[in-house]
Write a protein that holds these residues in place. Structure first.
Motif, mmCIF file in Angstrom:
data_model
loop_
_atom_site.group_PDB
_atom_site.id
_atom_site.type_symbol
_atom_site.label_atom_id
_atom_site.label_comp_id
_atom_site.label_asym_id
_atom_site.label_seq_id
_atom_site.Cartn_x
_atom_site.Cartn_y
_atom_site.Cartn_z
ATOM 1 N N SER A 25 2.094 -10.511 -8.765
ATOM 2 C CA SER A 25 2.867 -9.660 -7.875
ATOM 3 C C SER A 25 3.240 -10.480 -6.643
ATOM 4 O O SER A 25 2.862 -11.657 -6.536
ATOM 5 C CB SER A 25 2.070 -8.416 -7.472
ATOM 6 N N VAL A 26 3.959 -9.869 -5.729
ATOM 7 C CA VAL A 26 4.373 -10.592 -4.521
ATOM 8 C C VAL A 26 3.224 -10.620 -3.517
ATOM 9 O O VAL A 26 2.330 -9.765 -3.561
ATOM 10 C CB VAL A 26 5.613 -9.941 -3.889
ATOM 11 N N PRO A 27 3.204 -11.586 -2.586
ATOM 12 C CA PRO A 27 2.135 -11.652 -1.588
ATOM 13 C C PRO A 27 2.144 -10.427 -0.672
ATOM 14 O O PRO A 27 3.205 -9.854 -0.404
ATOM 15 C CB PRO A 27 2.456 -12.926 -0.802
ATOM 16 N N PRO A 28 0.985 -10.021 -0.168
ATOM 17 C CA PRO A 28 0.910 -8.888 0.752
ATOM 18 C C PRO A 28 1.681 -9.175 2.044
ATOM 19 O O PRO A 28 1.809 -10.329 2.466
ATOM 20 C CB PRO A 28 -0.586 -8.743 1.031
ATOM 21 N N SER A 29 2.191 -8.115 2.667
ATOM 22 C CA SER A 29 2.928 -8.282 3.913
ATOM 23 C C SER A 29 2.870 -6.984 4.713
ATOM 24 O O SER A 29 2.791 -5.892 4.142
ATOM 25 C CB SER A 29 4.385 -8.651 3.634
ATOM 26 N N THR A 30 2.933 -7.102 6.025
ATOM 27 C CA THR A 30 2.999 -5.935 6.906
ATOM 28 C C THR A 30 4.417 -5.704 7.426
ATOM 29 O O THR A 30 4.648 -4.809 8.233
ATOM 30 C CB THR A 30 2.060 -6.119 8.106
ATOM 31 N N LYS B 249 -0.252 -5.500 -7.046
ATOM 32 C CA LYS B 249 -1.447 -6.136 -7.575
ATOM 33 C C LYS B 249 -2.300 -5.064 -8.255
ATOM 34 O O LYS B 249 -2.262 -3.892 -7.879
ATOM 35 C CB LYS B 249 -2.241 -6.791 -6.444
ATOM 36 N N PRO B 250 -3.096 -5.415 -9.262
ATOM 37 C CA PRO B 250 -3.952 -4.421 -9.917
ATOM 38 C C PRO B 250 -4.956 -3.805 -8.953
ATOM 39 O O PRO B 250 -5.419 -4.458 -8.017
ATOM 40 C CB PRO B 250 -4.662 -5.242 -11.002
ATOM 41 N N TYR B 251 -5.277 -2.534 -9.212
ATOM 42 C CA TYR B 251 -6.314 -1.876 -8.416
ATOM 43 C C TYR B 251 -7.447 -1.313 -9.268
ATOM 44 O O TYR B 251 -8.424 -0.780 -8.739
ATOM 45 C CB TYR B 251 -5.728 -0.769 -7.532
ATOM 46 N N PHE B 252 -7.345 -1.462 -10.618
ATOM 47 C CA PHE B 252 -8.407 -0.954 -11.486
ATOM 48 C C PHE B 252 -8.320 -1.624 -12.849
ATOM 49 O O PHE B 252 -7.222 -1.810 -13.380
ATOM 50 C CB PHE B 252 -8.274 0.562 -11.664
ATOM 51 N N ASN C 272 0.850 -3.971 -1.515
ATOM 52 C CA ASN C 272 -0.188 -4.973 -1.768
ATOM 53 C C ASN C 272 -1.068 -5.199 -0.542
ATOM 54 O O ASN C 272 -2.271 -5.449 -0.665
ATOM 55 C CB ASN C 272 0.445 -6.294 -2.213
ATOM 56 N N GLN C 273 -0.484 -5.099 0.652
ATOM 57 C CA GLN C 273 -1.283 -5.220 1.871
ATOM 58 C C GLN C 273 -2.243 -4.042 2.002
ATOM 59 O O GLN C 273 -3.416 -4.202 2.367
ATOM 60 C CB GLN C 273 -0.376 -5.280 3.096
#
Length: 335
Positions: A83-88, A186-189, A302-303
């Motif tokens: 997935s793409v990188p986390p961002s705020t 991103k996966p969460y489970f 993702n963040q």
């Protein structure tokens, strides 16, 4: 973080309620099964556009059989954790949602402990709902600006593509095929497919449970895909939502249900006359689904996921909703 309840709107076709009936022999068992069907029919009315026959059955009341499908070629380059990188940073997709003054999240209201309507409060609650609230509050800053829309399993991708929801937080397994249709966080489970069968059958393996029998799965689910490719001698029946399979099994119309292990554990907790087989297939991961091209929205989600896990909120939600039915250590299911 404690948040106020989010608003809930009626979804499109799908069944509701908890479906907690049993399947004992005799008049009492038939009465309980009938009550479950009535409860699901009431839930369909609540959603505003349920199947006219109730319990996810097509017109005429007969289960719809899935047409045979060719298995897609495996993609050795596919990474379901990508997935793409986390961002705020709020990009164009996030700004458009804020301009609309509401974030619409597609959820489930049929899956015990994941996303189910509490009959006492009328609120939808569960593990996925906790996550959806965290995402909504982080993006909008105000939980009253988050709307939950009930979405049937078979319609998840279409609801995103048609713009009926901004994202889906609904036990959605990330697959290579789906990654070509929607964007995933991103996966969460972590998850896998398992079989649920009546205890009275006394079976232990997939072959024993399925050979010469009828199996049930939700349409457009990873379970349907698995049973289409590897039926183990069974005939496949598909329904709108995985809970409908439990009702059909209680009524004796199907012999086994395949679904994600977390959902199956919830069904086994609802009905003590069914059991979950140890065998499992198709290990995978769940993610939040969004529209292709909404890269900034995916990055913001993702963040939130990174913060949600780091804060301990993921573990707290797991312990509250899933540990009582899954009886396993959370680390097995944490991505």
């Amino acid at each position: 973080m404690r948040t106020a309840p989010s608003r809930t709107t009626d979804g499109a076709a799908g069944t509701g309620g908890d479906g907690t009936g049993t399947n004992h022999a005799g008049r009492a068992g038939r009465a309980r099964a009938a009550a479950v069907v009535a409860l699901l029919a009431a839930g369909a009315t609540l959603l505003g556009a349920g199947s006219p026959q109730g319990a996810g059955l097509p017109a005429g009341g007969r289960p719809r059989q899935a047409a045979p499908q060719a298995a897609p070629a495996a993609d050795p380059n596919c990474d379901t954790g990508r997935s793409v990188p986390p961002s705020t940073v709020d990009g164009p997709a996030v700004k458009a949602i804020k301009d609309n003054k509401t974030l619409v999240i597609g959820v489930d209201q049929n899956s015990y402990r994941w996303g189910a309507r509490n009959p006492a409060t009328g609120e939808i609650e569960g593990f996925d709902i906790d996550l959806a609230k965290a995402i909504g509050t982080a993006l909008m800053g105000d939980p009253s600006k988050v709307t939950f829309k009930a979405v049937p399993t078979a319609e998840r991708i279409k609801f995103i593509q048609d713009g009926k929801v901004d994202m889906i937080v609904r036990t959605m397994t990330i697959t290579c095929e789906r990654m070509e249709q929607v964007a995933f966080s991103k996966p969460y489970f972590k998850t896998a497919n398992r079989l649920l069968v009546p205890k009275a059958r006394g079976v232990k393996t997939f072959d024993e449970a399925l050979n010469g029998r009828t199996a049930c799965a939700a349409r457009s689910s990873s379970a349907e895909d698995e049973l289409t490719k590897n039926p183990h001698g069974s005939k496949l029946v598909t329904v709108e939502n995985q809970l409908d399979c439990l009702v059909l099994m209680q009524l004796g119309k199907v012999d086994a249900t395949m679904t994600d292990d977390g959902l199956a554990a919830g069904q086994a907790a609802q009905d003590t006359t069914v059991t979950l087989l140890d065998e499992q297939v198709r290990p995978g991961v769940m993610g939040v689904a969004m529209k292709l091209g909404n890269t900034d929205l995916v990055a913001r989600v993702n963040q939130v996921l990174a913060d949600y896990q780091a804060s301990g909120a993921w573990r707290d939600s797991y312990d509250k909703w899933l540990k009582p039915t899954m009886h396993d250590d959370a680390e097995r299911f944490r991505p």
